[in-house]
Design a protein around this motif. Structure first.
Motif, PDB file in Angstrom:
ATOM      1  N   HIS A 120       0.828  -1.208   0.000  1.00  0.00           N
ATOM      2  CA  HIS A 120       0.000   0.000   0.000  1.00  0.00           C
ATOM      3  C   HIS A 120       0.866   1.262   0.000  1.00  0.00           C
ATOM      4  N   VAL A 121       1.953   1.251   0.769  1.00  0.00           N
ATOM      5  CA  VAL A 121       2.853   2.409   0.838  1.00  0.00           C
ATOM      6  C   VAL A 121       3.448   2.698  -0.531  1.00  0.00           C
ATOM      7  N   PHE A 122       3.894   1.671  -1.232  1.00  0.00           N
ATOM      8  CA  PHE A 122       4.488   1.871  -2.545  1.00  0.00           C
ATOM      9  C   PHE A 122       3.449   2.387  -3.544  1.00  0.00           C
ATOM     10  N   LYS A 123       2.229   1.926  -3.427  1.00  0.00           N
ATOM     11  CA  LYS A 123       1.177   2.410  -4.315  1.00  0.00           C
ATOM     12  C   LYS A 123       0.857   3.877  -4.035  1.00  0.00           C
ATOM     13  N   GLU A 124       1.004   4.309  -2.789  1.00  0.00           N
ATOM     14  CA  GLU A 124       0.839   5.733  -2.475  1.00  0.00           C
ATOM     15  C   GLU A 124       1.912   6.563  -3.168  1.00  0.00           C
ATOM     16  N   TYR A 125       3.079   5.983  -3.375  1.00  0.00           N
ATOM     17  CA  TYR A 125       4.165   6.669  -4.087  1.00  0.00           C
ATOM     18  C   TYR A 125       3.905   6.747  -5.593  1.00  0.00           C
ATOM     19  N   GLY A 126       2.924   6.012  -6.068  1.00  0.00           N
ATOM     20  CA  GLY A 126       2.613   6.036  -7.492  1.00  0.00           C
ATOM     21  C   GLY A 126       2.914   4.742  -8.215  1.00  0.00           C
ATOM     22  N   ALA A 127       3.455   3.759  -7.512  1.00  0.00           N
ATOM     23  CA  ALA A 127       3.725   2.470  -8.146  1.00  0.00           C
ATOM     24  C   ALA A 127       2.418   1.751  -8.463  1.00  0.00           C
ATOM     25  N   THR A 128       2.402   1.066  -9.586  1.00  0.00           N
ATOM     26  CA  THR A 128       1.242   0.265  -9.953  1.00  0.00           C
ATOM     27  C   THR A 128       1.246  -1.041  -9.172  1.00  0.00           C
ATOM     28  N   ASP A 129       2.451  -1.579  -8.976  1.00  0.00           N
ATOM     29  CA  ASP A 129       2.629  -2.819  -8.229  1.00  0.00           C
ATOM     30  C   ASP A 129       4.040  -2.818  -7.650  1.00  0.00           C
ATOM     31  N   VAL A 130       4.307  -3.774  -6.782  1.00  0.00           N
ATOM     32  CA  VAL A 130       5.617  -3.880  -6.144  1.00  0.00           C
ATOM     33  C   VAL A 130       6.038  -5.340  -6.101  1.00  0.00           C
ATOM     34  N   ILE A 131       7.351  -5.562  -6.199  1.00  0.00           N
ATOM     35  CA  ILE A 131       7.899  -6.894  -5.988  1.00  0.00           C
ATOM     36  C   ILE A 131       9.097  -6.741  -5.059  1.00  0.00           C
ATOM     37  N   TYR A 132       9.172  -7.656  -4.096  1.00  0.00           N
ATOM     38  CA  TYR A 132      10.211  -7.586  -3.072  1.00  0.00           C
ATOM     39  C   TYR A 132      11.368  -8.512  -3.420  1.00  0.00           C
ATOM     40  N   LYS A 133      12.594  -7.974  -3.283  1.00  0.00           N
ATOM     41  CA  LYS A 133      13.805  -8.776  -3.453  1.00  0.00           C
ATOM     42  C   LYS A 133      14.044  -9.559  -2.176  1.00  0.00           C
ATOM     43  N   PRO A 134      14.530 -10.780  -2.262  1.00  0.00           N
ATOM     44  CA  PRO A 134      14.710 -11.565  -3.486  1.00  0.00           C
ATOM     45  C   PRO A 134      13.363 -12.110  -3.957  1.00  0.00           C
ATOM     46  N   PHE A 135      13.236 -12.318  -5.244  1.00  0.00           N
ATOM     47  CA  PHE A 135      11.990 -12.836  -5.799  1.00  0.00           C
ATOM     48  C   PHE A 135      12.286 -14.006  -6.720  1.00  0.00           C
ATOM     49  N   GLU A 136      11.257 -14.797  -6.954  1.00  0.00           N
ATOM     50  CA  GLU A 136      11.341 -15.903  -7.910  1.00  0.00           C
ATOM     51  C   GLU A 136      11.124 -15.337  -9.312  1.00  0.00           C
ATOM     52  N   ASN A 137      11.870 -15.814 -10.276  1.00  0.00           N
ATOM     53  CA  ASN A 137      11.742 -15.326 -11.651  1.00  0.00           C
ATOM     54  C   ASN A 137      10.316 -15.460 -12.170  1.00  0.00           C
ATOM     55  N   ARG A 138       9.665 -16.562 -11.837  1.00  0.00           N
ATOM     56  CA  ARG A 138       8.295 -16.793 -12.304  1.00  0.00           C
ATOM     57  C   ARG A 138       7.332 -15.745 -11.740  1.00  0.00           C
ATOM     58  N   GLU A 139       7.493 -15.422 -10.469  1.00  0.00           N
ATOM     59  CA  GLU A 139       6.658 -14.388  -9.839  1.00  0.00           C
ATOM     60  C   GLU A 139       6.900 -13.034 -10.506  1.00  0.00           C
ATOM     61  N   PHE A 140       8.151 -12.714 -10.748  1.00  0.00           N
ATOM     62  CA  PHE A 140       8.512 -11.451 -11.386  1.00  0.00           C
ATOM     63  C   PHE A 140       7.888 -11.347 -12.772  1.00  0.00           C
ATOM     64  N   LEU A 141       8.086 -12.376 -13.592  1.00  0.00           N
ATOM     65  CA  LEU A 141       7.551 -12.344 -14.956  1.00  0.00           C
ATOM     66  C   LEU A 141       6.027 -12.341 -14.970  1.00  0.00           C
ATOM     67  N   SER A 142       5.414 -12.979 -13.997  1.00  0.00           N
ATOM     68  CA  SER A 142       3.956 -12.959 -13.891  1.00  0.00           C
ATOM     69  C   SER A 142       3.458 -11.534 -13.673  1.00  0.00           C
ATOM     70  N   LYS A 143       4.124 -10.792 -12.792  1.00  0.00           N
ATOM     71  CA  LYS A 143       3.739  -9.402 -12.550  1.00  0.00           C
ATOM     72  C   LYS A 143       3.947  -8.553 -13.797  1.00  0.00           C
ATOM     73  N   VAL A 144       5.043  -8.780 -14.491  1.00  0.00           N
ATOM     74  CA  VAL A 144       5.320  -8.042 -15.729  1.00  0.00           C
ATOM     75  C   VAL A 144       4.217  -8.308 -16.747  1.00  0.00           C
ATOM     76  N   HIS A 145       3.879  -9.583 -16.958  1.00  0.00           N
ATOM     77  CA  HIS A 145       2.823  -9.936 -17.919  1.00  0.00           C
ATOM     78  C   HIS A 145       1.501  -9.256 -17.556  1.00  0.00           C
ATOM     79  N   LEU A 146       1.136  -9.300 -16.286  1.00  0.00           N
ATOM     80  CA  LEU A 146      -0.124  -8.689 -15.852  1.00  0.00           C
ATOM     81  C   LEU A 146      -0.128  -7.179 -16.077  1.00  0.00           C
ATOM     82  N   LEU A 147       0.972  -6.513 -15.745  1.00  0.00           N
ATOM     83  CA  LEU A 147       1.041  -5.063 -15.915  1.00  0.00           C
ATOM     84  C   LEU A 147       1.016  -4.661 -17.382  1.00  0.00           C
ATOM     85  N   LEU A 148       1.461  -5.540 -18.249  1.00  0.00           N
ATOM     86  CA  LEU A 148       1.437  -5.269 -19.686  1.00  0.00           C
ATOM     87  C   LEU A 148       0.140  -5.744 -20.340  1.00  0.00           C
ATOM     88  N   GLY A 149      -0.760  -6.305 -19.547  1.00  0.00           N
ATOM     89  CA  GLY A 149      -2.038  -6.768 -20.076  1.00  0.00           C
ATOM     90  C   GLY A 149      -1.926  -8.016 -20.920  1.00  0.00           C
TER      91      GLY A 149
END
Length: 124
Positions: A92-121
């Motif tokens: 929620h804090v990051f979204k207040e800064y204007g981020a559409t979504d956030v991913i926390y390091k360290p992350f799994e590649n699959r989780e990261f790419l899933s967020k990318v795909h979703l944000l790109l529609g």
């Protein structure tokens, strides 16, 4: 169909290389920026479908940069994925800064790419 274009911003060179390679291997066109000033320069020179923004950059912090972009009509709808190691901050804090979504390091590649795909529609 044209490749989606992503701008990756991180002042940690190893992280920048890793994100760049991961996205390029997934079929995206990728540009890099090593800081907030370079992000602003690159955005002024071309258009992007997604901005991956490290929260903790030296010159312009990711929170300040995303707020600056949201105040500019040209970038107010640009999807911003904030990449951070600050797990103590809520999504929620990051979204207040204007981020559409956030991913926390360290992350799994699959989780990261899933967020990318979703944000790109894109379908998963």
């Amino acid at each position: 169909m044209a490749k989606k274009k992503i701008l990756v911003a991180d002042d940690d060179k190893q992280c920048l290389i890793l994100l760049h390679q991961l996205l390029q291997d997934a079929g995206y066109e990728v540009d890099d920026a090593s800081g907030g000033s370079e992000v602003l320069r690159r955005l002024s020179q071309g258009s992007y479908d997604l901005l991956l923004l490290d929260f903790d950059m030296r010159d312009i912090k990711g929170d300040r940069l995303s707020l600056m972009l949201r105040m500019d009509k040209q970038y107010e709808t640009l999807p911003i994925l904030m990449v951070t190691g600050h797990a103590e901050k809520s999504e929620h804090v990051f979204k207040e800064y204007g981020a559409t979504d956030v991913i926390y390091k360290p992350f799994e590649n699959r989780e990261f790419l899933s967020k990318v795909h979703l944000l790109l529609g894109e379908e998963l």
